[in-house]
Motif scaffolding. Structure first.
Motif, PDB file in Angstrom:
ATOM      1  N   ALA A  36       0.835  -1.206   0.000  1.00 11.65           N
ATOM      2  CA  ALA A  36       0.000   0.000   0.000  1.00 11.65           C
ATOM      3  C   ALA A  36       0.870   1.257   0.000  1.00 11.65           C
ATOM      4  CB  ALA A  36      -0.930  -0.004   1.204  1.00 11.65           C
ATOM      5  N   ILE A  37       1.952   1.247   0.755  1.00 11.44           N
ATOM      6  CA  ILE A  37       2.861   2.397   0.784  1.00 11.44           C
ATOM      7  C   ILE A  37       3.498   2.602  -0.586  1.00 11.44           C
ATOM      8  CG2 ILE A  37       5.056   3.249   1.709  1.00 11.44           C
ATOM      9  CD1 ILE A  37       4.217   1.959   4.391  1.00 11.44           C
ATOM     10  N   VAL A  38       3.969   1.519  -1.184  1.00 10.35           N
ATOM     11  CA  VAL A  38       4.604   1.618  -2.505  1.00 10.35           C
ATOM     12  C   VAL A  38       3.612   2.164  -3.527  1.00 10.35           C
ATOM     13  CG1 VAL A  38       5.639   0.315  -4.400  1.00 10.35           C
ATOM     14  CG2 VAL A  38       6.313  -0.173  -2.049  1.00 10.35           C
ATOM     15  N   HIS A  39       2.413   1.640  -3.534  1.00 13.03           N
ATOM     16  CA  HIS A  39       1.402   2.100  -4.494  1.00 13.03           C
ATOM     17  C   HIS A  39       1.055   3.569  -4.277  1.00 13.03           C
ATOM     18  CE1 HIS A  39      -0.066  -1.355  -6.927  1.00 13.03           C
ATOM     19  NE2 HIS A  39       0.692  -1.984  -6.044  1.00 13.03           N
ATOM     20  N   ALA A  40       0.971   3.988  -3.026  1.00 10.58           N
ATOM     21  CA  ALA A  40       0.671   5.395  -2.745  1.00 10.58           C
ATOM     22  C   ALA A  40       1.816   6.296  -3.200  1.00 10.58           C
ATOM     23  CB  ALA A  40       0.405   5.590  -1.262  1.00 10.58           C
ATOM     24  N   ALA A  41       3.039   5.861  -2.979  1.00  9.55           N
ATOM     25  CA  ALA A  41       4.210   6.677  -3.331  1.00  9.55           C
ATOM     26  C   ALA A  41       4.380   6.831  -4.837  1.00  9.55           C
ATOM     27  CB  ALA A  41       5.472   6.072  -2.722  1.00  9.55           C
ATOM     28  N   ILE A  42       4.097   5.778  -5.576  1.00  8.00           N
ATOM     29  CA  ILE A  42       4.322   5.833  -7.029  1.00  8.00           C
ATOM     30  C   ILE A  42       3.021   5.991  -7.801  1.00  8.00           C
ATOM     31  CG2 ILE A  42       6.442   4.493  -6.896  1.00  8.00           C
ATOM     32  CD1 ILE A  42       4.779   2.114  -7.938  1.00  8.00           C
ATOM     33  N   ARG A  43       1.931   6.102  -7.083  1.00  5.51           N
ATOM     34  CA  ARG A  43       0.594   6.223  -7.680  1.00  5.51           C
ATOM     35  C   ARG A  43       0.210   4.964  -8.450  1.00  5.51           C
ATOM     36  NH1 ARG A  43       0.399  10.100  -4.502  1.00  5.51           N
ATOM     37  NH2 ARG A  43       0.700  12.235  -5.143  1.00  5.51           N
ATOM     38  N   GLY A  44       0.755   3.835  -8.039  1.00  7.26           N
ATOM     39  CA  GLY A  44       0.416   2.535  -8.612  1.00  7.26           C
ATOM     40  C   GLY A  44       0.890   2.371 -10.041  1.00  7.26           C
ATOM     41  N   PRO A  45       1.399   1.210 -10.409  1.00  8.51           N
ATOM     42  CA  PRO A  45       1.772   0.984 -11.808  1.00  8.51           C
ATOM     43  C   PRO A  45       0.502   0.869 -12.657  1.00  8.51           C
ATOM     44  CG  PRO A  45       2.115  -1.005 -10.516  1.00  8.51           C
ATOM     45  CD  PRO A  45       1.722   0.070  -9.562  1.00  8.51           C
ATOM     46  N   ALA A  46       0.512   1.531 -13.801  1.00  8.47           N
ATOM     47  CA  ALA A  46      -0.678   1.557 -14.667  1.00  8.47           C
ATOM     48  C   ALA A  46      -0.796   0.304 -15.527  1.00  8.47           C
ATOM     49  CB  ALA A  46      -0.658   2.795 -15.540  1.00  8.47           C
ATOM     50  N   THR A  47       0.349  -0.284 -15.889  1.00  5.38           N
ATOM     51  CA  THR A  47       0.332  -1.449 -16.778  1.00  5.38           C
ATOM     52  C   THR A  47       1.315  -2.494 -16.254  1.00  5.38           C
ATOM     53  OG1 THR A  47       2.152  -0.668 -18.167  1.00  5.38           O
ATOM     54  CG2 THR A  47      -0.074   0.066 -18.772  1.00  5.38           C
ATOM     55  N   PRO A  48       1.199  -3.730 -16.728  1.00  4.37           N
ATOM     56  CA  PRO A  48       2.183  -4.747 -16.333  1.00  4.37           C
ATOM     57  C   PRO A  48       3.618  -4.351 -16.714  1.00  4.37           C
ATOM     58  CG  PRO A  48       0.261  -5.816 -17.269  1.00  4.37           C
ATOM     59  CD  PRO A  48       0.090  -4.331 -17.489  1.00  4.37           C
ATOM     60  N   THR A  49       3.775  -3.659 -17.822  1.00  7.96           N
ATOM     61  CA  THR A  49       5.106  -3.206 -18.226  1.00  7.96           C
ATOM     62  C   THR A  49       5.646  -2.196 -17.215  1.00  7.96           C
ATOM     63  OG1 THR A  49       4.526  -3.536 -20.539  1.00  7.96           O
ATOM     64  CG2 THR A  49       6.427  -2.130 -20.086  1.00  7.96           C
ATOM     65  N   TYR A  51       4.899  -2.077 -14.112  1.00  5.16           N
ATOM     66  CA  TYR A  51       5.222  -2.854 -12.919  1.00  5.16           C
ATOM     67  C   TYR A  51       6.613  -3.488 -13.045  1.00  5.16           C
ATOM     68  CZ  TYR A  51       4.912  -6.358  -9.250  1.00  5.16           C
ATOM     69  OH  TYR A  51       5.166  -7.119  -8.150  1.00  5.16           O
ATOM     70  N   LYS A  52       6.906  -4.056 -14.191  1.00 10.13           N
ATOM     71  CA  LYS A  52       8.219  -4.677 -14.408  1.00 10.13           C
ATOM     72  C   LYS A  52       9.336  -3.640 -14.346  1.00 10.13           C
ATOM     73  CE  LYS A  52       6.492  -8.469 -17.194  1.00 10.13           C
ATOM     74  NZ  LYS A  52       6.432  -9.061 -18.536  1.00 10.13           N
ATOM     75  N   GLU A  53       9.071  -2.461 -14.865  1.00 12.98           N
ATOM     76  CA  GLU A  53      10.078  -1.397 -14.864  1.00 12.98           C
ATOM     77  C   GLU A  53      10.395  -0.904 -13.457  1.00 12.98           C
ATOM     78  OE1 GLU A  53      11.974  -0.184 -17.386  1.00 12.98           O
ATOM     79  OE2 GLU A  53      11.125  -1.861 -18.504  1.00 12.98           O
ATOM     80  N   LEU A  54       9.431  -1.010 -12.539  1.00  8.60           N
ATOM     81  CA  LEU A  54       9.671  -0.588 -11.157  1.00  8.60           C
ATOM     82  C   LEU A  54      10.884  -1.286 -10.555  1.00  8.60           C
ATOM     83  CD1 LEU A  54       6.139  -0.503  -9.520  1.00  8.60           C
ATOM     84  CD2 LEU A  54       7.627   1.431 -10.053  1.00  8.60           C
ATOM     85  N   TRP A  55      11.018  -2.558 -10.823  1.00 11.04           N
ATOM     86  CA  TRP A  55      12.084  -3.351 -10.200  1.00 11.04           C
ATOM     87  C   TRP A  55      13.451  -3.037 -10.784  1.00 11.04           C
ATOM     88  CZ3 TRP A  55      10.234  -4.543  -5.907  1.00 11.04           C
ATOM     89  CH2 TRP A  55       8.880  -4.837  -5.790  1.00 11.04           C
ATOM     90  N   LYS A  56      13.480  -2.353 -11.904  1.00  9.56           N
ATOM     91  CA  LYS A  56      14.748  -1.927 -12.509  1.00  9.56           C
ATOM     92  C   LYS A  56      15.161  -0.538 -12.030  1.00  9.56           C
ATOM     93  CE  LYS A  56      13.763  -4.540 -16.686  1.00  9.56           C
ATOM     94  NZ  LYS A  56      13.454  -4.455 -18.113  1.00  9.56           N
ATOM     95  N   ASN A  57      14.223   0.176 -11.428  1.00  5.74           N
ATOM     96  CA  ASN A  57      14.464   1.550 -10.994  1.00  5.74           C
ATOM     97  C   ASN A  57      15.305   1.561  -9.718  1.00  5.74           C
ATOM     98  OD1 ASN A  57      14.391   4.191 -10.168  1.00  5.74           O
ATOM     99  ND2 ASN A  57      12.176   4.411 -10.376  1.00  5.74           N
ATOM    100  N   LYS A  58      16.544   2.002  -9.820  1.00  8.52           N
ATOM    101  CA  LYS A  58      17.450   2.045  -8.667  1.00  8.52           C
ATOM    102  C   LYS A  58      17.053   3.125  -7.667  1.00  8.52           C
ATOM    103  CE  LYS A  58      20.300  -1.125 -10.080  1.00  8.52           C
ATOM    104  NZ  LYS A  58      20.417  -2.390  -9.437  1.00  8.52           N
TER     105      LYS A  58
END
Length: 70
Positions: A36-49, A51-58
């Motif tokens: 919930a904190i992650v989604h609030a901070a990033i305003r939730g990933p809009a697409t599966p792509t 979401y995948k890009e989040l894990w690459k973001n240093k």
């Protein structure tokens, strides 16, 4: 076992492999809380792509810390 504050957890985002609680129901609640904190901070990933890009973001952990410090 090492204990982290919420800010420390997100500051150590890239080096942690898991977080744990005393029992399974608390573990599930902890995961839901952190998601919930992650989604609030990033305003939730809009697409599966997205979401995948989040894990690459240093900078994801520091972005979440900025959100928590507000």
């Amino acid at each position: 076992m090492i204990y982290y504050s919420l800010l420390q957890l997100f500051q150590s985002w890239d080096s942690l492999t898991d977080v744990c609680a005393a029992n399974p129901p608390r573990q599930i609640a902890l995961y839901r809380f952190l998601i919930a904190i992650v989604h609030a901070a990033i305003r939730g990933p809009a697409t599966p792509t997205d979401y995948k890009e989040l894990w690459k973001n240093k900078q994801l952990g520091s972005h979440i810390c900025d959100y928590l410090n507000q």
